[in-house]
Motif scaffolding. Structure first.
Motif, PDB file in Angstrom:
ATOM      1  N   ALA A   1      27.902 -30.006  10.742  1.00 56.01           N
ATOM      2  CA  ALA A   1      27.031 -30.492  11.821  1.00 56.01           C
ATOM      3  C   ALA A   1      26.614 -31.946  11.569  1.00 56.01           C
ATOM      4  CB  ALA A   1      25.803 -29.595  11.948  1.00 56.01           C
ATOM      5  N   ARG A   2      26.306 -32.254  10.317  1.00 53.04           N
ATOM      6  CA  ARG A   2      25.880 -33.623   9.988  1.00 53.04           C
ATOM      7  C   ARG A   2      27.031 -34.608  10.211  1.00 53.04           C
ATOM      8  NH1 ARG A   2      24.182 -32.893   4.755  1.00 53.04           N
ATOM      9  NH2 ARG A   2      22.580 -31.434   5.409  1.00 53.04           N
TER      10      ARG A   2
ATOM     11  N   LEU B   1      25.038 -37.946  18.243  1.00 53.90           N
ATOM     12  CA  LEU B   1      24.133 -36.921  18.784  1.00 53.90           C
ATOM     13  C   LEU B   1      23.261 -36.422  17.631  1.00 53.90           C
ATOM     14  CD1 LEU B   1      26.686 -34.837  20.900  1.00 53.90           C
ATOM     15  CD2 LEU B   1      24.849 -36.275  21.793  1.00 53.90           C
ATOM     16  N   PRO B   2      21.985 -36.155  17.873  1.00 55.04           N
ATOM     17  CA  PRO B   2      21.124 -35.716  16.774  1.00 55.04           C
ATOM     18  C   PRO B   2      21.455 -34.294  16.320  1.00 55.04           C
ATOM     19  CG  PRO B   2      19.931 -35.608  18.851  1.00 55.04           C
ATOM     20  CD  PRO B   2      21.257 -36.258  19.151  1.00 55.04           C
TER      21      PRO B   2
ATOM     22  N   ILE C   1      23.247 -31.250  18.196  1.00 55.34           N
ATOM     23  CA  ILE C   1      24.176 -30.436  17.408  1.00 55.34           C
ATOM     24  C   ILE C   1      23.344 -29.466  16.585  1.00 55.34           C
ATOM     25  CG2 ILE C   1      25.920 -30.561  15.591  1.00 55.34           C
ATOM     26  CD1 ILE C   1      26.802 -33.145  16.863  1.00 55.34           C
ATOM     27  N   VAL C   2      23.650 -28.182  16.727  1.00 59.79           N
ATOM     28  CA  VAL C   2      22.820 -27.146  16.096  1.00 59.79           C
ATOM     29  C   VAL C   2      23.651 -26.337  15.109  1.00 59.79           C
ATOM     30  CG1 VAL C   2      21.440 -25.072  16.540  1.00 59.79           C
ATOM     31  CG2 VAL C   2      21.388 -26.977  18.169  1.00 59.79           C
TER      32      VAL C   2
ATOM     33  N   VAL D   1      27.350 -25.062  15.848  1.00 57.34           N
ATOM     34  CA  VAL D   1      28.346 -25.328  14.806  1.00 57.34           C
ATOM     35  C   VAL D   1      28.335 -24.262  13.722  1.00 57.34           C
ATOM     36  CG1 VAL D   1      28.997 -26.956  12.990  1.00 57.34           C
ATOM     37  CG2 VAL D   1      28.218 -27.807  15.189  1.00 57.34           C
ATOM     38  N   ASP D   2      29.524 -23.792  13.374  1.00 54.94           N
ATOM     39  CA  ASP D   2      29.639 -22.874  12.233  1.00 54.94           C
ATOM     40  C   ASP D   2      30.854 -23.289  11.418  1.00 54.94           C
ATOM     41  OD1 ASP D   2      28.876 -20.888  10.545  1.00 54.94           O
ATOM     42  OD2 ASP D   2      29.317 -19.224  11.889  1.00 54.94           O
ATOM     43  N   ASP D   3      30.968 -22.748  10.196  1.00 58.20           N
ATOM     44  CA  ASP D   3      32.131 -23.114   9.393  1.00 58.20           C
ATOM     45  C   ASP D   3      33.354 -22.310   9.835  1.00 58.20           C
ATOM     46  OD1 ASP D   3      31.135 -20.774   8.260  1.00 58.20           O
ATOM     47  OD2 ASP D   3      30.493 -21.741   6.411  1.00 58.20           O
TER      48      ASP D   3
END
Ligand SMILES: [Zn+2]
Ligand SMILES: [Zn+2]
Length: 241
Positions: free
Chosen positions: A140-141, A149-150, A118-119, A200-202
Protein backbone atom coordinates in the motif's frame (compact mmCIF):
# COMPACT_ATOMS: atom_id res chain seq x y z
CA UNK A 1 33.50 -12.33 9.75
CA UNK A 2 33.15 -9.72 7.06
CA UNK A 3 33.74 -12.33 4.37
CA UNK A 4 31.13 -14.63 5.92
CA UNK A 5 28.52 -11.87 5.84
CA UNK A 6 29.53 -11.05 2.33
CA UNK A 7 29.06 -14.62 1.16
CA UNK A 8 25.62 -14.79 2.82
CA UNK A 9 24.56 -11.82 0.75
CA UNK A 10 25.56 -13.70 -2.37
CA UNK A 11 22.90 -16.35 -1.93
CA UNK A 12 19.48 -16.18 -3.58
CA UNK A 13 16.84 -15.36 -0.95
CA UNK A 14 14.38 -17.77 -2.50
CA UNK A 15 16.22 -20.86 -3.76
CA UNK A 16 19.53 -20.51 -1.91
CA UNK A 17 21.54 -20.63 -5.18
CA UNK A 18 24.66 -18.53 -5.74
CA UNK A 19 24.27 -14.95 -6.90
CA UNK A 20 26.62 -13.25 -9.28
CA UNK A 21 25.33 -9.74 -8.60
CA UNK A 22 25.60 -8.49 -5.04
CA UNK A 23 22.94 -5.84 -5.63
CA UNK A 24 20.36 -8.56 -6.14
CA UNK A 25 18.70 -10.85 -3.63
CA UNK A 26 17.29 -13.20 -6.23
CA UNK A 27 19.04 -15.29 -8.83
CA UNK A 28 18.07 -14.73 -12.47
CA UNK A 29 16.05 -17.99 -12.53
CA UNK A 30 13.93 -16.91 -9.55
CA UNK A 31 13.49 -13.43 -10.95
CA UNK A 32 12.20 -14.91 -14.17
CA UNK A 33 9.94 -17.38 -12.36
CA UNK A 34 7.50 -14.77 -11.10
CA UNK A 35 4.67 -14.79 -13.54
CA UNK A 36 2.81 -11.55 -14.36
CA UNK A 37 -0.95 -11.72 -13.86
CA UNK A 38 -3.31 -11.17 -16.79
CA UNK A 39 -6.19 -8.67 -16.41
CA UNK A 40 -8.53 -10.00 -13.70
CA UNK A 41 -12.26 -10.54 -14.07
CA UNK A 42 -14.02 -7.36 -12.89
CA UNK A 43 -16.85 -9.46 -11.40
CA UNK A 44 -15.01 -12.12 -9.43
CA UNK A 45 -11.28 -11.28 -9.57
CA UNK A 46 -10.32 -14.53 -11.28
CA UNK A 47 -7.46 -14.57 -13.79
CA UNK A 48 -9.17 -17.19 -15.96
CA UNK A 49 -12.62 -15.72 -16.80
CA UNK A 50 -11.16 -13.67 -19.63
CA UNK A 51 -9.83 -16.84 -21.26
CA UNK A 52 -13.04 -18.76 -20.66
CA UNK A 53 -14.97 -15.93 -22.28
CA UNK A 54 -17.39 -15.85 -19.33
CA UNK A 55 -17.28 -15.37 -15.57
CA UNK A 56 -16.58 -18.64 -13.78
CA UNK A 57 -18.09 -17.45 -10.47
CA UNK A 58 -20.86 -14.97 -11.36
CA UNK A 59 -22.39 -15.27 -7.88
CA UNK A 60 -19.33 -13.58 -6.39
CA UNK A 61 -20.17 -10.35 -8.21
CA UNK A 62 -23.38 -10.04 -6.25
CA UNK A 63 -21.76 -10.90 -2.93
CA UNK A 64 -19.16 -8.19 -3.42
CA UNK A 65 -21.26 -5.55 -5.08
CA UNK A 66 -18.99 -2.75 -3.82
CA UNK A 67 -16.01 -4.08 -5.71
CA UNK A 68 -15.67 -2.64 -9.19
CA UNK A 69 -12.35 -4.01 -10.31
CA UNK A 70 -9.50 -6.31 -9.40
CA UNK A 71 -5.84 -6.07 -10.34
CA UNK A 72 -2.77 -8.10 -9.41
CA UNK A 73 0.89 -7.98 -10.37
CA UNK A 74 1.60 -11.70 -10.32
CA UNK A 75 0.00 -15.10 -10.61
CA UNK A 76 0.53 -17.32 -7.58
CA UNK A 77 1.71 -20.38 -9.47
CA UNK A 78 4.93 -22.32 -9.02
CA UNK A 79 7.81 -21.83 -9.33
CA UNK A 80 7.22 -18.10 -8.87
CA UNK A 81 4.89 -18.66 -5.91
CA UNK A 82 7.88 -19.75 -3.79
CA UNK A 83 9.73 -16.56 -4.69
CA UNK A 84 6.77 -14.41 -3.64
CA UNK A 85 6.38 -16.37 -0.41
CA UNK A 86 10.07 -15.78 0.29
CA UNK A 87 9.46 -12.06 -0.22
CA UNK A 88 6.58 -12.16 2.27
CA UNK A 89 8.77 -13.86 4.86
CA UNK A 90 12.05 -12.09 4.30
CA UNK A 91 11.04 -8.80 2.72
CA UNK A 92 13.51 -5.95 2.93
CA UNK A 93 13.94 -2.72 0.97
CA UNK A 94 16.30 -4.40 -1.56
CA UNK A 95 14.00 -7.40 -1.93
CA UNK A 96 11.03 -5.02 -2.32
CA UNK A 97 12.72 -3.35 -5.28
CA UNK A 98 12.98 -6.67 -7.07
CA UNK A 99 9.36 -7.64 -6.47
CA UNK A 100 7.51 -4.33 -6.48
CA UNK A 101 8.16 -3.22 -10.04
CA UNK A 102 6.35 -0.07 -10.96
CA UNK A 103 5.04 0.64 -14.43
CA UNK A 104 2.98 3.36 -16.02
CA UNK A 105 0.17 0.98 -16.88
CA UNK A 106 -0.37 0.27 -13.18
CA UNK A 107 -0.42 3.98 -12.42
CA UNK A 108 -2.91 4.64 -15.19
CA UNK A 109 -5.24 1.87 -14.02
CA UNK A 110 -5.10 2.92 -10.39
CA UNK A 111 -5.72 6.60 -11.11
CA UNK A 112 -8.54 5.67 -13.47
CA UNK A 113 -10.44 4.23 -10.50
CA UNK A 114 -10.81 7.77 -9.09
CA UNK A 115 -10.14 6.36 -5.63
CA UNK A 116 -9.33 8.88 -2.92
CA UNK A 117 -7.13 6.68 -0.78
CA UNK A 118 -5.25 3.39 -0.51
CA UNK A 119 -6.39 1.09 2.29
CA UNK A 120 -4.26 -1.89 3.35
CA UNK A 121 -5.97 -4.93 4.82
CA UNK A 122 -4.67 -5.26 8.39
CA UNK A 123 -2.99 -8.48 9.39
CA UNK A 124 -2.78 -10.40 12.63
CA UNK A 125 -0.63 -8.60 15.16
CA UNK A 126 1.15 -11.86 15.91
CA UNK A 127 2.16 -12.17 12.27
CA UNK A 128 3.39 -8.59 12.11
CA UNK A 129 5.63 -9.31 15.08
CA UNK A 130 7.01 -12.39 13.42
CA UNK A 131 7.58 -10.74 10.05
CA UNK A 132 8.61 -7.39 11.47
CA UNK A 133 6.24 -5.67 9.06
CA UNK A 134 2.95 -6.06 7.25
CA UNK A 135 3.34 -7.05 3.58
CA UNK A 136 -0.05 -5.53 2.66
CA UNK A 137 1.05 -2.24 4.17
CA UNK A 138 4.39 -2.34 2.35
CA UNK A 139 2.49 -2.73 -0.94
CA UNK A 140 0.00 0.00 0.00
CA UNK A 141 2.82 2.40 0.85
CA UNK A 142 4.52 1.63 -2.47
CA UNK A 143 1.29 2.33 -4.38
CA UNK A 144 0.77 5.51 -2.38
CA UNK A 145 4.27 6.75 -3.18
CA UNK A 146 3.80 6.14 -6.90
CA UNK A 147 0.27 7.47 -7.30
CA UNK A 148 0.40 10.29 -4.71
CA UNK A 149 -2.83 8.93 -3.23
CA UNK A 150 -2.75 8.88 0.58
CA UNK A 151 -2.55 5.57 2.45
CA UNK A 152 -5.20 5.33 5.15
CA UNK A 153 -5.38 2.65 7.84
CA UNK A 154 -9.13 2.55 8.34
CA UNK A 155 -9.70 -1.15 8.95
CA UNK A 156 -9.50 -2.90 12.27
CA UNK A 157 -8.70 -6.62 12.12
CA UNK A 158 -11.38 -9.11 13.16
CA UNK A 159 -11.59 -9.31 16.95
CA UNK A 160 -10.61 -12.95 17.01
CA UNK A 161 -7.34 -12.04 15.31
CA UNK A 162 -6.70 -9.69 18.19
CA UNK A 163 -7.85 -12.04 20.92
CA UNK A 164 -6.71 -15.56 20.27
CA UNK A 165 -4.25 -17.47 18.18
CA UNK A 166 -6.37 -18.50 15.23
CA UNK A 167 -4.81 -20.53 12.48
CA UNK A 168 -3.67 -18.45 9.57
CA UNK A 169 -6.42 -17.81 7.07
CA UNK A 170 -4.69 -19.90 4.43
CA UNK A 171 -4.55 -22.91 6.74
CA UNK A 172 -8.23 -22.93 7.57
CA UNK A 173 -10.42 -25.36 5.73
CA UNK A 174 -12.89 -23.93 3.26
CA UNK A 175 -15.82 -25.10 5.36
CA UNK A 176 -14.36 -23.52 8.46
CA UNK A 177 -13.92 -20.24 6.61
CA UNK A 178 -17.52 -20.25 5.41
CA UNK A 179 -18.81 -20.90 8.93
CA UNK A 180 -16.65 -18.22 10.52
CA UNK A 181 -16.61 -15.26 8.20
CA UNK A 182 -14.02 -12.66 9.04
CA UNK A 183 -15.50 -9.53 10.52
CA UNK A 184 -13.37 -6.50 9.87
CA UNK A 185 -14.47 -3.17 11.25
CA UNK A 186 -13.96 0.21 9.68
CA UNK A 187 -12.71 2.86 12.07
CA UNK A 188 -15.44 5.45 11.56
CA UNK A 189 -13.42 8.35 12.92
CA UNK A 190 -10.81 7.80 10.20
CA UNK A 191 -13.19 7.60 7.23
CA UNK A 192 -13.39 11.37 6.94
CA UNK A 193 -15.63 11.60 3.88
CA UNK A 194 -13.96 8.85 1.84
CA UNK A 195 -16.30 7.24 -0.67
CA UNK A 196 -13.95 5.39 -3.03
CA UNK A 197 -10.83 3.49 -2.08
CA UNK A 198 -8.29 1.02 -3.39
CA UNK A 199 -8.19 -1.99 -1.08
CA UNK A 200 -4.79 -3.67 -0.92
CA UNK A 201 -3.73 -7.15 0.12
CA UNK A 202 -0.65 -9.25 -0.52
CA UNK A 203 -2.05 -12.56 -1.78
CA UNK A 204 -5.61 -13.18 -2.92
CA UNK A 205 -6.51 -16.86 -2.71
CA UNK A 206 -10.22 -17.48 -2.13
CA UNK A 207 -11.07 -13.76 -2.13
CA UNK A 208 -12.92 -14.09 1.18
CA UNK A 209 -10.64 -11.76 3.12
CA UNK A 210 -11.05 -9.08 0.46
CA UNK A 211 -14.79 -9.53 0.47
CA UNK A 212 -15.06 -9.33 4.26
CA UNK A 213 -12.93 -6.19 4.32
CA UNK A 214 -14.94 -4.52 1.56
CA UNK A 215 -18.18 -5.29 3.39
CA UNK A 216 -16.85 -3.46 6.45
CA UNK A 217 -15.96 -0.49 4.25
CA UNK A 218 -19.46 -0.54 2.75
CA UNK A 219 -21.03 -0.41 6.20
CA UNK A 220 -18.97 2.68 6.93
CA UNK A 221 -20.34 4.49 3.89
CA UNK A 222 -17.76 3.70 1.22
CA UNK A 223 -19.50 3.17 -2.08
CA UNK A 224 -16.81 1.84 -4.35
CA UNK A 225 -13.82 -0.42 -3.84
CA UNK A 226 -11.13 -1.35 -6.36
CA UNK A 227 -8.88 -4.21 -5.33
CA UNK A 228 -5.12 -4.43 -5.84
CA UNK A 229 -3.14 -7.50 -4.80
CA UNK A 230 0.47 -8.45 -5.26
CA UNK A 231 -0.48 -11.97 -6.27
CA UNK A 232 -3.62 -13.84 -7.22
CA UNK A 233 -4.05 -17.58 -7.10
CA UNK A 234 -6.13 -19.16 -9.84
CA UNK A 235 -9.03 -20.71 -7.95
CA UNK A 236 -8.98 -24.43 -7.45
CA UNK A 237 -12.67 -24.76 -7.91
CA UNK A 238 -13.03 -28.43 -7.31
CA UNK A 239 -11.26 -28.14 -3.97
CA UNK A 240 -13.27 -25.17 -2.85
CA UNK A 241 -16.75 -26.23 -3.73
ZN1 LIG B 1 16.92 -18.32 -6.82
ZN1 LIG C 1 -15.25 -13.92 -13.17
Amino acid sequence: MASLMFSLLWVCNSCGGRLSDNNALLCPACLQAIHPAPPLCPSCGSPVCDRLGKCESPWLAEESSLIRSYAALYLLIEPGYSVLRAWKKRGSPIFDRQILRWDEETRRKLLETQAQAIVPIPQQIKRSWKLGRSPAEVIARWLSKNTALPMRRILRPPSRWLAGQPPRQAQRSVQERMENPLRFKAIESRIGGLTQVILVDDFMTSGRTIKAASQALGKAGIGRVDVFCLGVRPRLRRLEE
